[in-house]
Design a protein around this motif. Structure first.
Motif, PDB file in Angstrom:
ATOM      1  N   SER A  12       0.557  -1.541  -0.297  1.00 38.02           N
ATOM      2  CA  SER A  12       0.103   0.277  -0.029  1.00 38.02           C
ATOM      3  C   SER A  12       0.735   1.350   0.097  1.00 38.02           C
TER       4      SER A  12
ATOM      5  N   VAL B 263       2.316   1.715  -3.673  1.00 36.86           N
ATOM      6  CA  VAL B 263       1.112   1.709  -4.272  1.00 36.86           C
ATOM      7  C   VAL B 263       1.240   3.797  -4.243  1.00 36.86           C
TER       8      VAL B 263
ATOM      9  N   GLU C  84       1.452   6.289  -7.181  1.00 38.13           N
ATOM     10  CA  GLU C  84      -0.341   7.403  -7.331  1.00 38.13           C
ATOM     11  C   GLU C  84       0.785   9.143  -7.503  1.00 38.13           C
TER      12      GLU C  84
ATOM     13  N   LYS D  98      -3.219  -2.521  -7.692  1.00 38.24           N
ATOM     14  CA  LYS D  98      -3.911  -2.049  -7.027  1.00 38.24           C
ATOM     15  C   LYS D  98      -4.762  -2.651  -6.840  1.00 38.24           C
TER      16      LYS D  98
ATOM     17  N   ASP E 200      -7.446  -4.940  -3.434  1.00 36.06           N
ATOM     18  CA  ASP E 200      -8.714  -4.904  -4.327  1.00 36.06           C
ATOM     19  C   ASP E 200      -9.571  -6.662  -4.023  1.00 36.06           C
TER      20      ASP E 200
END
Length: 730
Positions: free
Chosen positions: A655, A658, A662, A682, A686
C-alpha cells in the motif's frame, strides 16, 4: 452558451486565427505589410490581422520574411503553427550573407523565389510557403542535400583491415601520397542559418539567470562528461565577451554570424598532446564561441528544469516573477537540438559535439516514453557517432590527443555502453554495442581537479591509485562510479546473451548463469567500504551528499537486480523453481521502500528516483503481490512455511508503494510503466481485501488485467523489467 452569443462569421475566423511568431532582426514580431507601411499597430494574427480584417483587406494582409530586402518577388512568410515548439525553423529569405572573417566560407548571391498559390474564392490569400504537408513546408521540401554531407570524409578505423580503403591506407605513404590536411569545400552561411542561430541565442539573453541555473545544477549534481570546471571556463568566456551584447542588443544576428564562423573553422587541428584542458576549452568560447558550447549551456538549463519541481526556489522567489519550468525546459531542449542540427547540417564532428549529443540525448529521452521508437532512434544516433569516431577502439594518448581527452572519451563510451545494455533488457532487443567488437576501457578513479590539471602526468596520477584502480584517499568521484558502471555493463551484457541466444543449450545456460552469479557476488563484496551504504540506515548518513547516496543506491540495487534477472532466465529457459526469485524480490522491495521513506533525499533527482521505482520497485512488488494472492487463494498449498509472506505487513508495504506510484506525474518518462504496475498492484490488493465482491471467475481470471494469470508466477515477462539509463546527473 457564451460561444453561441458570438457571431458565427467572427467565431469561425477567430477559431482559425493564430499568432505569427516570426521575429524581425530587431527582435520584435513581424507586422503585416499594410500595417508596416502605414506605421499602424498590428496584432500579428494570421492568416489576417484584425485591422486588415476590419478594413476588408484580407488579400493584402501578408507577412514579408525580410521587408527591408529589395526584391521583386512576392512575399513568402512561413506559417506558424501554435502547436509547434518554442523554437522552430523560420522560413526566411535565404540569400547568403558575407562572412569575411572565414576564408572557407563563401556566399550564395541568389535568393530563393517562390510562386504564389492561387486561392479559392471563399478563402483568404495564402502564400506558397504557408501551405504545409505533414508539418514540412514547401521551403523545406526544396532544401538540397547539404554539401558537407555530399563531400564528407570518412574516418577510417585503425584496427581493421577489411574496410573499403584498407589497401590504400596501407600503401599510400610508400608511393608518396600523404594524408589530407583536413580541408573541405567552402561552406555557405545563409541568412536563414544566421537568423535561426539568433533565435537560439535569445535563450541566453538573461545570461545571469542562465548562470544561476548552472550553479544550481552543480550544487546538487555532478557531470560524468561535462564537469563543472569545463562549464566554468565556457560560461566565463561567454560572459566576458558577449555578456553586455546579450543583455543590451535586440539583434543577435552579429553574434550568431560570429558563432557560425567559429564553428565552421577547423578546430581539432590546433589540438596536440601537450594541449592543456584550459587551452582546449578556451579554444571554443569567448571570441571563439562555437555552437557546441552554446548547446551544452542550454542543455544544462534543460537538465535543471527536468530534474527539479515547480516549487523549487530557482523558479519562484520573492524578488522575481515565477518561472514556467516546463516552458523553459521545452525552450532549452529545442535550443539544444537546434545546435545539434547546426553541426549536422555542416558536418561538424568534434569531441565537443559528442559531449553535446550525449547530454542532449539524456534530456530528449527523459521527455519521452521509455522504450519508445523515438528514444531508440535517438540513442542509435549517439552510438553511431561514437562508432564513427572510433571510440570503440583503443583510446590512448597520441600526438593529437591529450591525456584528459582520452579520459573523457573513456567515460563517454562506457556510459553509452551501459545505457545500451540496460536498454536492451528494457526493450527485449539485442544490444547495438557488443564486447566482441568493442574495447571497453575503464577510466581512472581521479578527481575533476586532477583531470583538469595543467600538468598532465598519467604516471604520477597512477601512483595515487591502489592495485585495484581505486583512489587511496577513499574519496567518491564521478569517475569512481563510472568504473563500477563498466563492470555492471559487462555483467548485464552476459545476462542478455544467455537470455536471447536461442541456440544456447540448457547445460550451457546453467553453467554460464552460475558463473555470472559467482562473479557478480564477488565483485560486490570486493568493493571498498567507502562505496557501501550503511546497513541499517542507508539514506541517513550525514557525511554523504544526496548525489553520493543516489549513486550508492544504484550500486546496491544493481547487485540484487542482476540476481533477479538471472533467476528470470533460469525460470523461463530451464523451468527452475521460483522460490529464490521470491527471496531476491523481498530484498529488492525492502530497499525500494527505504528509498520511498527517505524520498526527500532525492527531491532534486526526480528522473532518477522514478527510474529506480520503475526498474526495481515495480517488478519486485509484482512478484510479492502475486505470491501473496496465491497464499490467499490456496493457504494450504505452501509446503515450506519459510516462504509464507506475513499478510498484514506485506499488504501495508504494498500500500505504501502504491501510494508512491500514484504521485508520479503523467509527463514522467516512466509514467506508462509505473501506471501499469500501479493498476496491477491495486487490482491484487482489491482482490485480497474485498473478496466478497470478487466471484470465482475473477479469482481464476485470465483477462481482467490484459491476460495475466495470477496462478502463474512467471507472468512478469509481460512487465517492463528495465528502462533506459540516461541518468540526469550525467
Amino acid at each position: 452558451m457564451t460561444g453561441n452569443l458570438f457571431p458565427s462569421r467572427l467565431r469561425d475566423s477567430h477559431q482559425n486565427r493564430r499568432l505569427n511568431t516570426n521575429f524581425r532582426r530587431n527582435g520584435k514580431l513581424q507586422s503585416c505589410e499594410p500595417c508596416r507601411k502605414g506605421k499602424l499597430k498590428c496584432d500579428h494574427m494570421m492568416p489576417t490581422c484584425g485591422r486588415c480584417q476590419r478594413r476588408n483587406r484580407a488579400e493584402q494582409c501578408v507577412y514579408h520574411p525580410a521587408p527591408l530586402t529589395k526584391t521583386h518577388q512576392l512575399p513568402t512568410p512561413q506559417a506558424s503553427d501554435s502547436s509547434s515548439p518554442t523554437f522552430v525553423r523560420q522560413s526566411v529569405d535565404i540569400d547568403a550573407v558575407p562572412a569575411p572573417a572565414l576564408p572557407p566560407t563563401r556566399i550564395d548571391p541568389s535568393p530563393t523565389q517562390h510562386p504564389r498559390v492561387s486561392r479559392a474564392s471563399s478563402l483568404p490569400a495564402q502564400p506558397w510557403s504557408s501551405i504545409q504537408y505533414g508539418q514540412q513546408s514547401v521551403e523545406e521540401l526544396r532544401k538540397p542535400v547539404p554539401r558537407a554531407h555530399v563531400q564528407a570524409r570518412a574516418i577510417s578505423p585503425s584496427g581493421t583491415f577489411i574496410h573499403h580503403a584498407a589497401i590504400l591506407a596501407e600503401n599510400e605513404l610508400s608511393v608518396g601520397i600523404f594524408p589530407s590536411n583536413g580541408e573541405t569545400a567552402p561552406a555557405i552561411i545563409y541568412r536563414h542559418d544566421i537568423q535561426r542561430g539568433a533565435a537560439c541565442l535569445t535563450l541566453l539573453k538573461d545570461f545571469p539567470r542562465c548562470l544561476r541555473y548552472i550553479e544550481k545544477w552543480f550544487s546538487f549534481a555532478k557531470g560524468l562528461i561535462v564537469i563543472e570546471p569545463i562549464i566554468t571556463i565556457f560560461t566565463t568566456g561567454i560572459n566576458q565577451t558577449w555578456g553586455k551584447w546579450l543583455q543590451g542588443s535586440d539583434d543577435l544576428s552579429y553574434m550568431s554570424e560570429k558563432v557560425w564562423q567559429n564553428t565552421l573553422k577547423p578546430w581539432s587541428t590546433s589540438i596536440t598532446k601537450d594541449t592543456s584542458p584550459r587551452d582546449f576549452c578556451l579554444a571554443a568560447t569567448g571570441e571563439n564561441l562555437r555552437w557546441e558550447v552554446v548547446g551544452l549551456v542550454v542543455t544544462l538549463i534543460a537538465l535543471v528544469c527536468a530534474s527539479l519541481t515547480d516549487g523549487d526556489p530557482i523558479f519562484c522567489s520573492d524578488d522575481d516573477a515565477p518561472i514556467d519550468r516546463e516552458a523553459t525546459l521545452i525552450r532549452a531542449q529545442n535550443a539544444s537540438q537546434m545546435c545539434i542540427d547546426f553541426c549536422d547540417d555542416f558536418g561538424v564532428l568534434t569531441d565537443l559535439y559528442l559531449w553535446l549529443l550525449y547530454e542532449n540525448t539524456g534530456v530528449y529521452c527523459a521527455l519521452r516514453t521509455k522504450g519508445s521508437y523515438q528514444n531508440l532512434k535517438k540513442s542509435a544516433t549517439l552510438i553511431t557517432a561514437l562508432l564513427f569516431c572510433n571510440l570503440h577502439e583503443e583510446i590512448k594518448v597520441d600526438e593529437k590527443t591529450p591525456f584528459f581527452i582520452t579520459e573523457v572519451r573513456k567515460r563517454l563510451f562506457s556510459a553509452v555502453y551501459l545505457s545500451d545494455k540496460v536498454g536492451a533488457i528494457y526493450t527485449g532487443r539485442p544490444p547495438r554495442l557488443t564486447r566482441q567488437f568493442c574495447r571497453l576501457q575503464t577510466p581512472l578513479d581521479i578527481s575533476d581537479a586532477q583531470l583538469m590539471s595543467d600538468v598532465q602526468d598519467p604516471e604520477r596520477i597512477a601512483m595515487g591509485l591502489d592495485e585495484n584502480g581505486w583512489n587511496r584517499r577513499g574519496a567518491i568521484h564521478l569517475s569512481t562510479f563510472q568504473r563500477l558502471f563498466v563492470s555492471v555493463a559487462m555483467i548485464t551484457e552476459e545476462i542478455v546473451e544467455i537470455s536471447m541466444d536461442i541456440e544456447m543449450p540448457p547445460d550451457e545456460i546453467a553453467r554460464r548463469a552460475a558463473d555470472i552469479t559467482e562473479r557478480a557476488i564477488e565483485r560486490f563484496e570486493s568493493l571498498p567500504d567507502f562505496l557501501r551504504l550503511h546497513r541499517d540506515r542507508p539514506f541517513q548518513d550525514p557525511k554523504r551528499s544526496p548525489i553520493e547516496l543516489l549513486f550508492l543506491a544504484y550500486i546496491e540495487m544493481n547487485a540484487h537486480y542482476h540476481q533477479y534477472l538471472l533467476q528470470r532466465v533460469l525460470i523461463k529457459r530451464l523451468g527452475a523453481d521460483s522460490a529464490k526469485l521470491l527471496e531476491i524480490a523481498k530484498f529488492m522491495f525492502k530497499f525500494v521502500l527505504q528509498m520511498v521513506n527517505n524520498k526527500h533525499v532525492f527531491r532534486d533527482f526526480q528522473i532518477d528516483f522514478v527510474t529506480l521505482l520503475n526498474q526495481n520497485g515495480v517488478p519486485s512488488a509484482a512478484v510479492i503481490a502475486v505470491e501473496l494472492l496465491r497464499q490467499e487463494q490456496n493457504p494450504c498449498g505452501i509446503m515450506n512455511p519459510a516462504h509464507r509472506l506475513p499478510r498484514s505487513q506485506t499488504i501495508q508495504d504494498l500500500s505504501v508503494f502504491v501510494a508512491c506510484l500514484e504521485t508520479i506525474p503523467p509527463n514522467s518518462c516512466a509514467y506508462i510503466s509505473c501506471e501499469r504496475g500501479l493498476r496491477f498492484l491495486k487490482k491484487i490488493l482489491d482482490t485480497i481485501l474485498d473478496p466478497v465482491q470478487v466471484n470465482e471467475a475473477e479469482l481464476n481470471m485470465d483477462t481482467s488485467l490484459g491476460g495475466f494469470d495470477f496462478n502463474d508466477p512467471l507472468w512478469l515477462d509481460m512487465i517492463a523489467l528495465e528502462q533506459e539509463s540516461w541518468p540526469n546527473f550525467s
